[in-house]
Design an enzyme around this catalytic site. Structure first.
Site, PDB file in Angstrom:
ATOM      1  N   LYS A 128      44.285  39.569  40.356  1.00 29.20           N
ATOM      2  CA  LYS A 128      45.177  38.538  39.793  1.00 29.20           C
ATOM      3  C   LYS A 128      45.868  37.875  41.159  1.00 29.20           C
ATOM      4  O   LYS A 128      46.450  36.621  41.007  1.00 29.20           O
ATOM      5  CB  LYS A 128      46.260  38.939  38.936  1.00 29.20           C
ATOM      6  CG  LYS A 128      45.534  39.093  37.624  1.00 29.20           C
ATOM      7  CD  LYS A 128      45.964  40.005  36.614  1.00 29.20           C
ATOM      8  CE  LYS A 128      45.416  41.637  36.982  1.00 29.20           C
ATOM      9  NZ  LYS A 128      45.758  42.476  36.046  1.00 29.20           N
ATOM     10  N   GLU A 212      47.906  48.723  35.520  1.00 31.10           N
ATOM     11  CA  GLU A 212      47.861  48.560  36.821  1.00 31.10           C
ATOM     12  C   GLU A 212      48.280  50.025  37.842  1.00 31.10           C
ATOM     13  O   GLU A 212      48.570  50.550  37.376  1.00 31.10           O
ATOM     14  CB  GLU A 212      48.703  47.500  37.248  1.00 31.10           C
ATOM     15  CG  GLU A 212      48.557  46.128  36.594  1.00 31.10           C
ATOM     16  CD  GLU A 212      47.328  45.411  36.978  1.00 31.10           C
ATOM     17  OE1 GLU A 212      47.109  45.161  38.237  1.00 31.10           O
ATOM     18  OE2 GLU A 212      46.678  45.244  35.977  1.00 31.10           O
ATOM     19  N   LYS A 227      49.328  36.088  35.034  1.00 30.47           N
ATOM     20  CA  LYS A 227      48.269  35.640  34.000  1.00 30.47           C
ATOM     21  C   LYS A 227      48.751  34.169  33.548  1.00 30.47           C
ATOM     22  O   LYS A 227      47.998  33.119  33.415  1.00 30.47           O
ATOM     23  CB  LYS A 227      47.735  36.418  32.941  1.00 30.47           C
ATOM     24  CG  LYS A 227      47.346  37.643  33.337  1.00 30.47           C
ATOM     25  CD  LYS A 227      47.048  38.772  32.368  1.00 30.47           C
ATOM     26  CE  LYS A 227      46.177  39.893  32.874  1.00 30.47           C
ATOM     27  NZ  LYS A 227      46.290  40.871  31.944  1.00 30.47           N
ATOM     28  N   GLY A 324      40.135  47.275  30.839  1.00 28.60           N
ATOM     29  CA  GLY A 324      39.092  48.112  30.478  1.00 28.60           C
ATOM     30  C   GLY A 324      37.976  48.015  31.574  1.00 28.60           C
ATOM     31  O   GLY A 324      37.826  46.918  32.323  1.00 28.60           O
TER      32      GLY A 324
HETATM   33  N1  HSE Z   1      46.847  45.929  33.599  1.00 31.42           N
HETATM   34  C1  HSE Z   1      46.136  44.993  32.909  1.00 31.42           C
HETATM   35  C2  HSE Z   1      46.497  44.918  31.337  1.00 31.42           C
HETATM   36  C3  HSE Z   1      44.853  44.762  33.539  1.00 31.42           C
HETATM   37  O1  HSE Z   1      46.892  45.970  30.906  1.00 31.42           O
HETATM   38  O2  HSE Z   1      46.190  43.900  30.739  1.00 31.42           O
HETATM   39  C4  HSE Z   1      43.982  43.386  32.811  1.00 31.42           C
HETATM   40  O3  HSE Z   1      44.459  42.535  33.659  1.00 31.42           O
END
Ligand code: HSE
Length: 346
Positions: A128, A212, A227, A324
């Site tokens: 990202k 993460e 996002k 995942g």
């Molecule tokens: N750490 C992020 C989540 C991973 O839990 O959505 C996917 O972007």
């Protein structure tokens, strides 16, 4: 049959997920799309770096990591190249960037993407950082070099939130998107409602590969904010910074808050939204107590959802995995197939 050579940057959950798909779906990809993918190199900080111009079997890479925790015993023509050396010197046509996400600097991934595009390689990434922080520059670099920059895995993993929004629903005149865009926090909230402690739920989300590397990014809402920035750029053509997203995480929500909501027939969800109003785009991430009748209230675990509000169609909602290993690996495959489709049409 068209074959593409891949250089993988990072060999954690995402690229191992992709390697598993390439191992298991080899025949299907050949039959359905007339395509195959060969991994010629891997450069990973903790697992080592190997390069073999005629490629490795995906299974031997996966077995090595499972057996040894690294790639040191895999026979290779070249070892020890760092990511930039592998990107520059390998014969790969596509770089699959899955190093760790850093939403403050975007590095080292931004340098990897730049170098790949400058050396004439396509890039696909689930990272990202580069997309939230400098998509416009990297997309322009891709255009100048006639290469593709695939970013499907950055939002909702393999669930095609960007593809659907960008390729289809943008033309229906998007006004607003709202959704659950972080799998880890949704997993934690779902489990806390079942009585599991915050700490235990987070530990399980980490174990499942949803969180993460530094889970602060998840629980404080930075991941969902990143996002939102990505969707703002890709769906609304607005370049906004991380600081422009009003952001609150879930770390202050207690078991008591969650149980209270439950007793009132409601549920806490971490909601990200982007809304165009009076020529301005408002971006927000915050926990919201939703009535159980709300469509997003029933989305549980690491599942994500996004509702697109459009002029032509009204509301369209997409629900699916948001994180995942194989789910994000699948997003990489989506982008790889888009590159193949674009090449086949030339
Ligand atoms: N750490 C992020 C989540 C991973 O839990 O959505 C996917 O972007």
């Amino acid at each position: 049959m068209k074959n593409y050579r891949l250089a993988l940057i990072g060999f954690g959950n995402v690229n191992q997920g992709l390697a598993e798909i390439l191992r298991d779906q080899k025949d299907f990809l050949a039959e359905a799309y007339g395509v195959s993918f060969t991994i010629v190199g891997v450069s990973a900080l903790s697992k080592g770096s190997i390069y073999q111009p005629d490629g490795f079997r995906a299974s031997e890479l996966l077995e090595a990591v499972q057996r040894d925790g690294n790639l040191e015993r895999v026979a290779a023509a070249q070892r020890g190249w760092d990511a930039l050396a592998l990107i520059t010197n390998s014969n790969a046509e596509i770089v699959v960037e899955a190093s760790y996400t850093d939403l403050q600097t975007g590095q080292p991934a931004i340098s990897h993407v730049r170098r790949a595009l400058e050396s004439g390689k396509h890039v696909v990434t689930a990272n990202k950082g580069p997309v939230a922080l400098c998509y416009a520059e990297l997309a322009e670099l891709a255009r100048q070099n006639s290469r593709l920059f695939g970013v499907e895995g950055t939002v909702m993993s393999g669930t095609p939130a960007i593809l659907l929004g960008r390729e289809v629903l943008k033309s229906a005149r998007l006004r607003k998107v709202e959704g659950i865009l972080n799998g880890t926090t949704n997993y934690i909230l779902t489990n806390m409602e079942l009585g599991v402690s915050y700490e235990d739920a987070l530990a399980e989300a980490q174990k499942q590969g949803y969180a993460e590397a530094d889970p602060t990014g998840d629980v404080e809402g930075f991941d969902a904010a990143g996002k939102a920035v990505i969707l703002s750029q890709l769906l609304f053509d607005r370049a906004i910074g991380m600081v422009e997203v009003e952001r609150t995480g879930i770390s202050r929500l207690t078991l008591e808050d969650i149980q209270q909501a439950k007793q009132a027939g409601e549920r806490w969800k971490l909601i990200a939204s982007l809304e165009e109003k009076d020529g301005k785009l408002r971006a927000r991430v915050s926990p919201i107590r939703l009535p159980l009748s709300h469509p997003l209230a029933g989305v549980s675990g690491a599942t994500n959802a996004i509702t697109y509000e459009t002029q032509a169609l009204g509301r369209v909602t997409l629900i699916g995995p948001g994180a995942g290993r194989q789910q994000t690996g699948f997003a990489m495959l989506t982008d790889l197939l888009s590159i193949h489709n674009a090449q086949s049409m030339r």
